[in-house]
Design a protein around this motif. Structure first.
Motif, mmCIF file in Angstrom:
data_model
loop_
_atom_site.group_PDB
_atom_site.id
_atom_site.type_symbol
_atom_site.label_atom_id
_atom_site.label_comp_id
_atom_site.label_asym_id
_atom_site.label_seq_id
_atom_site.Cartn_x
_atom_site.Cartn_y
_atom_site.Cartn_z
ATOM 1 N N ILE A 24 84.892 20.765 78.955
ATOM 2 C CA ILE A 24 83.659 21.245 79.562
ATOM 3 C C ILE A 24 82.626 21.497 78.480
ATOM 4 N N THR A 25 81.356 21.368 78.833
ATOM 5 C CA THR A 25 80.273 21.618 77.885
ATOM 6 C C THR A 25 79.888 23.086 77.943
ATOM 7 N N THR A 26 79.806 23.717 76.782
ATOM 8 C CA THR A 26 79.486 25.139 76.723
ATOM 9 C C THR A 26 77.979 25.348 76.839
ATOM 10 N N GLY A 27 77.594 26.591 77.055
ATOM 11 C CA GLY A 27 76.188 26.960 76.984
ATOM 12 C C GLY A 27 75.798 27.263 75.553
ATOM 13 N N GLY A 28 74.725 28.004 75.387
ATOM 14 C CA GLY A 28 74.276 28.402 74.068
ATOM 15 C C GLY A 28 73.292 27.436 73.459
ATOM 16 N N PRO A 29 72.721 27.807 72.308
ATOM 17 C CA PRO A 29 71.684 26.982 71.679
ATOM 18 C C PRO A 29 72.203 25.626 71.223
ATOM 19 N N THR A 30 73.478 25.519 70.850
ATOM 20 C CA THR A 30 74.097 24.241 70.474
ATOM 21 C C THR A 30 75.245 23.970 71.432
ATOM 22 N N TYR B 34 75.960 32.937 77.301
ATOM 23 C CA TYR B 34 76.813 32.405 76.243
ATOM 24 C C TYR B 34 77.543 33.533 75.521
ATOM 25 N N GLN B 35 78.848 33.616 75.701
ATOM 26 C CA GLN B 35 79.741 34.609 75.100
ATOM 27 C C GLN B 35 79.339 36.049 75.422
ATOM 28 N N ALA B 36 78.576 36.231 76.502
ATOM 29 C CA ALA B 36 78.158 37.591 76.866
ATOM 30 C C ALA B 36 79.357 38.448 77.255
ATOM 31 N N ASP C 118 90.718 26.319 79.207
ATOM 32 C CA ASP C 118 89.357 25.785 79.086
ATOM 33 C C ASP C 118 88.286 26.841 79.299
ATOM 34 N N MET C 119 88.674 28.089 79.609
ATOM 35 C CA MET C 119 87.729 29.175 79.897
ATOM 36 C C MET C 119 86.890 28.860 81.134
ATOM 37 N N SER D 95 84.411 24.959 87.029
ATOM 38 C CA SER D 95 82.984 24.619 87.138
ATOM 39 C C SER D 95 82.097 25.286 86.099
ATOM 40 N N ILE D 96 82.439 26.491 85.668
ATOM 41 C CA ILE D 96 81.574 27.266 84.764
ATOM 42 C C ILE D 96 82.395 27.720 83.564
ATOM 43 N N TRP D 97 81.865 27.493 82.348
ATOM 44 C CA TRP D 97 82.540 27.937 81.122
ATOM 45 C C TRP D 97 82.073 29.338 80.749
ATOM 46 N N THR D 98 83.000 30.272 80.682
ATOM 47 C CA THR D 98 82.699 31.628 80.203
ATOM 48 C C THR D 98 83.828 32.036 79.254
ATOM 49 N N TYR D 99 83.454 32.316 78.032
ATOM 50 C CA TYR D 99 84.433 32.520 76.965
ATOM 51 C C TYR D 99 85.084 33.895 77.097
ATOM 52 N N HIS D 100 86.407 33.894 77.298
ATOM 53 C CA HIS D 100 87.196 35.120 77.410
ATOM 54 C C HIS D 100 88.476 34.965 76.608
#
Length: 555
Positions: free
Chosen positions: A475-481, A326-328, A315-316, A362-367
């Motif tokens: 989980i809900t991602t960040g980003g504009p959408t 977002y995907q930083a 789930d990242m 708790s936090i979504w970070t794409y890896h």
């Protein structure tokens, strides 16, 4: 028709014209006759490391300045013939030992035509795959043959699915033919005939409208939003039919569209990581997803990895990251080190090097590295239950993909150490043909995880991954959408705000891959796939067209 390109005289010449030619010169002509000869043995191309030419079309990192990269890797392929079909004994990506390129050779054709001086003509699709990466550059080669002799081999590459390195390559080299020596040749021929017979029915995308005359399908939605020169392939799967678009190249249509090899990139996070977990859960129970990484990866014993589960990694949401933007992190230096690392030790070290910043879940970070860790842990889970030597990709291949009808071109994956004994990448490194990705999509949304009459994917995890379980949407991602992300699958919500025809809100899960790859899994059990390489992810218009069609079984 009298051939004017790649004639027998040209293939016999030691001085071939420079540059690429129209791809139809490599294609089976409409008036072709059955081959006069049978090819069964080993074809080896000579002097590939010093022959041919390359014109770079997009090369921001200057790869084309590296002389060995401008040429083919070693090419030696065993082939058998079934009628007019020419079939490699080994399919899928093979490690060549080249510093830059690995190789896949697909099934081609053999035929006879006037002007070939009593010889038969052959043509084969092939692909160069960047070592330790997932870019695919597609080409075709041709030669003449008779009893124990072959002509020079002409080859060219005029298309790719690769965002950062695009080129044309061509050459003509001498070759050797060693007849015979093929073990189980009859079995290989029969297996290929079965493979072809078991492919999904395929029709041009234009027939989707005529097959569903009352739906009012707007065919222009398919492929819309993708720069034409960046488009590799697309298709729409509905009611058991794979409606396919063209496979364009810079020299016309690809002659072997059904054999065009396409990279997975991060669609593997869904089709490898997600499906492997669903199958493990079906075999051993859904609690497998709660197994701790530190219990299966000794190097993950640091406090920062306490309480991180396989589910968290898929789930990242490991809680270990540098930036929550977002995907930083995916574009950051740690991930760059992970991608560049070739050895297992270096890849694992990079994957485990993010600092601890939040509670797991708790936090979504794409890896991409998180999927690598999840797959490593699942591999150990499998070994605990089935013994040393078990391999998580072999399980997925043998117990999920093959029963679902996925063909041999898509039954390999890239591994660490550039070796078949390495650890699978997990988050990228698989490959697709149009038929194979259509079958994976069909397995998920139309067949509800049933392959060969057997439930191979855990229904509960499948429902959660496809947003069918309101209590587990990930989980809900960040980003504009904002998207949902669950078990390696993305999902986007749709409502009447998107289209007045969407009278009830719904969600579309999808697989996504670097550069412009999408596999969207529709609520009515249809699916849409598009492979491109200009960072364009345009597929939402197809959701409206799918919405016009009746639901199928499943979904």
């Amino acid at each position: 028709m009298t051939r004017t390109v790649l004639t027998a005289a040209e293939l016999a010449s030691t001085t071939a014209p420079a540059g690429t030619v129209p791809n139809d010169a490599f294609a089976l002509p409409a008036e072709a006759m059955m081959p006069k000869h049978t090819f069964e043995g080993t074809l080896t191309l000579n002097d590939v490391g010093s022959s041919g030419g390359l014109t770079a079309l997009k090369d921001p990192y200057g790869y084309a300045t590296l002389a060995p990269l401008r040429h083919l890797p070693p090419v030696s392929v065993q082939l058998v013939q079934n009628g007019s079909h020419l079939v490699p004994v080994v399919r899928g990506v093979q490690y060549t030992g080249s510093s830059y390129w690995n190789l896949a050779v697909g099934a081609g054709r053999a035929w006879s035509e006037k002007g070939d001086r009593g010889q038969s003509r052959a043509s084969l699709p092939f692909s160069l795959v960047e070592r330790n990466a997932n870019c695919v550059h597609n080409g075709v080669l041709t030669f003449l043959f008779k009893k124990n002799k072959v002509s020079n081999v002409r080859y060219q590459i005029t298309s790719e699915t690769c965002q950062y390195f695009q080129f044309d390559m061509w050459g003509q080299v001498s070759a050797s033919y060693t007849p015979g020596g093929i073990v189980n040749a009859a079995d290989i021929r029969n297996a290929y005939a079965t493979e072809v017979a078991d492919r999904l029915p395929s029709k041009p995308i234009s027939t989707l409208a005529t097959d569903n005359p009352g739906a009012g399908i707007d065919l222009s939605a398919f492929g819309r939003g993708i720069t034409p020169s960046a488009l590799s392939a697309y298709g729409f799967v509905y009611d058991g039919v794979n409606y396919v678009g063209d496979c364009p190249t810079r020299q016309g249509a690809y002659p072997f569209c059904s054999q065009l090899l396409l990279p997975s990139y991060s669609t593997a996070k869904s089709a490898f990581g997600g499906l492997a977990l669903m199958h493990l859960a079906q075999k051993y129970g859904p609690d497998v997803s709660e197994e701790l990484l530190e219990d299966h990866i000794p190097e993950a014993s640091a406090p920062s990895w306490d309480d991180v589960t396989i589910d968290h990694a898929l789930d990242m949401t490991t809680g270990n990251y540098s930036s929550a933007g977002y995907q930083a992190d995916e574009a950051g230096p740690t991930m760059s080190s992970f991608f560049l690392a070739e050895t297992y030790t270096d890849k694992l070290t990079a994957a485990l090097s993010y600092p601890h910043k939040a509670a797991p879940g708790s936090i979504w970070t794409y890896h991409t590295s998180d999927t690598f860790l999840a797959v490593r842990a699942m591999d150990d889970v499998l070994e605990e239950r089935e013994g040393a030597g078990s391999d998580i990709f072999a399980m997925l291949r043998d117990e999920v993909l093959e029963p679902a009808g996925v063909g041999p071109d898509s039954l390999t994956t890239l591994r660490t150490d550039n070796a078949p004994t390495g650890a699978p990448f997990g988050g990228y490194g698989m490959f697709w043909t149009q038929d194979d990705i259509a079958k994976v999509a069909k397995l998920l949304v139309a067949d509800d995880g049933v392959a060969g009459g057997t439930q191979v994917l855990h229904p509960g995890l499948l429902d959660a991954s496809l947003q069918r379980d309101a209590s587990d949407r990930g989980i809900t991602t960040g980003g504009p959408t904002p998207f949902h992300y669950n078990n390696g699958f993305w999902a986007r919500d749709f409502s009447s705000a998107d289209n007045a025809a969407f009278t009830s809100p719904f969600s579309v899960p999808f697989m996504s891959g670097f550069g412009g790859i999408t596999v969207a899994l529709m609520p009515n059990a249809s699916s849409y796939y598009v492979f491109s390489d200009n960072n364009e992810f345009a597929w939402r218009d197809v959701v409206a067209e799918s919405n016009k069609l009746d639901p199928m079984t499943g979904g």
